[in-house]
Design an enzyme around this catalytic site. Structure first.
Site, PDB file in Angstrom:
ATOM      1  N   SER A 139       0.847  -1.192   0.000  1.00 57.42           N
ATOM      2  CA  SER A 139       0.000   0.000   0.000  1.00 57.42           C
ATOM      3  C   SER A 139       0.879   1.238   0.000  1.00 57.42           C
ATOM      4  CB  SER A 139      -0.883  -0.004   1.253  1.00 57.42           C
ATOM      5  OG  SER A 139      -1.518   1.239   1.432  1.00 57.42           O
ATOM      6  N   TYR A 152      -2.851  -0.727  10.817  1.00 57.00           N
ATOM      7  CA  TYR A 152      -2.690  -1.094   9.405  1.00 57.00           C
ATOM      8  C   TYR A 152      -1.440  -0.443   8.807  1.00 57.00           C
ATOM      9  CZ  TYR A 152      -3.866  -1.547   4.433  1.00 57.00           C
ATOM     10  OH  TYR A 152      -3.845  -1.824   3.088  1.00 57.00           O
TER      11      TYR A 152
END
Length: 331
Positions: A139, A152
């Protein structure tokens, strides 16, 4: 990818689900790992309809014993694993101080250690054969943390460092096993419908948002061309990386002012569903797409450039040569 054995974790929904469909189109033999058996079953049907062979292996990626056990089953059923794609994750949408220790541990166990255990299982089988590819679906948040997603973001940063370390070890031993990362932007997946949330409003991805099929194109391309250490999807990923390197302090302040509101919708509350401890798609199939279809892009210039790199470089070289020749003629 025809007839290659490909493992996809987090295969029941979102990006993993889109990757499975695309691998089916290419005739791969796909091993689907996730917890949600309803989602897994439907993903396997979709892959079969596209022309691939798919088999379901329910497992929790946070449990290294389960991961090793299904890896053994996969090789027994389908043959030696050629490609392992790590996608599975979970998270909590909340300010850090509102995340309970057990929730933080669980998010880290799934989102970070799940990649570690998947990579370990893949390498234990690939290194003795001196061949194979591991794709880590990462990501933009591996480079830039944002509010409300501390667990996260921490896990995605950890995956990047872990993958770089493993890659250097493979280089050191002269291995032909390849490991690469695909860094994703905001993607329209069920994540925003099923991740545990303590927000007042429904969580949303920060635009620009891309459809999961765009991410899947990049993931499958990376599996087929793993020599590059990293692939980026979407202009926001590049902007995040460049901006973080140029002006990290300014970005901290900007995200502090805007990051909380921009991750919540104005018109609805959270779903109340949470897949942190139990799968959300055991009795319901969420599919690949989330609830932001109307705002999501179905193509990415960066993915196209990655897939046509040789053509682009040739065109640039030709244009440069023509320009040089023109300048020489004028002189």
């Amino acid at each position: 990818m025809k007839d290659k054995v490909v493992v996809v974790t987090g295969a029941s929904g979102g990006v993993g689900r889109a990757v499975v469909r695309m691998l089916g189109e290419k005739g791969a033999k796909i091993a689907l790992i996730a917890r949600g058996e309803t989602g897994l079953a439907n993903a396997a049907v979709e892959a079969g309809a596209e022309g691939g062979t798919a088999k379901v292996y329910p497992a929790d990626m946070a449990d290294h014993e389960q991961v090793e056990a299904v890896a053994d089953e996969i090789e027994k059923d389908l043959g030696p694993i050629d490609v392992w794609v790590n996608v599975a994750f979970s998270s909590v949408f909340a300010p850090f101080t509102e995340v309970e220790p057990a929730e933080y541990e669980r998010t880290t166990a799934v989102t970070y250690l799940g990649y570690v255990w998947g990579t370990r299982a893949a390498l234990r089988r690939m290194r003795p054969r001196n061949q194979g590819t591991i794709v880590q679906v990462g990501s933009a948040l591996a480079y830039r943390g944002i509010p409300l997603q501390a667990a996260y973001c921490g896990a995605k940063h950890a995956i990047k460092g872990f993958t770089e370390s493993v890659r250097t070890e493979l280089f050191n031993e002269g291995s032909d096993v390849q490991i690469t990362m695909v860094q994703l932007p905001a993607v329209n997946t069920p994540q925003f419908d099923w991740v545990l949330s303590r927000l007042r409003r429904h969580p949303q991805p920060v635009p620009p948002i891309f459809q999961p099929e765009v991410a899947a194109q990049a993931v499958v391309f990376a599996a087929e061309h793993p020599a590059r250490r990293e692939y980026w999807v979407g202009g926001s990923t590049t902007a995040t990386i460049i901006g973080e390197r140029i002006a990290p302090g300014l970005i901290d302040r900007y995200l502090g002012r805007t990051g909380v509101k921009s991750q919540q919708t104005d018109d609805k509350r959270p779903t109340g569903v949470a897949n942190l401890w139990e799968p959300a798609d055991d009795g319901r199939d969420y599919g690949a797409h989330g609830s932001f279809d109307g705002r999501s892009k179905d193509h990415s210039v960066q993915v196209w450039l990655s897939q046509h790199r040789t053509l682009v470089l040739t065109a640039l070289a030709t244009a440069a040569a023509a320009t040089a020749a023109g300048l020489a003629t004028r002189r």
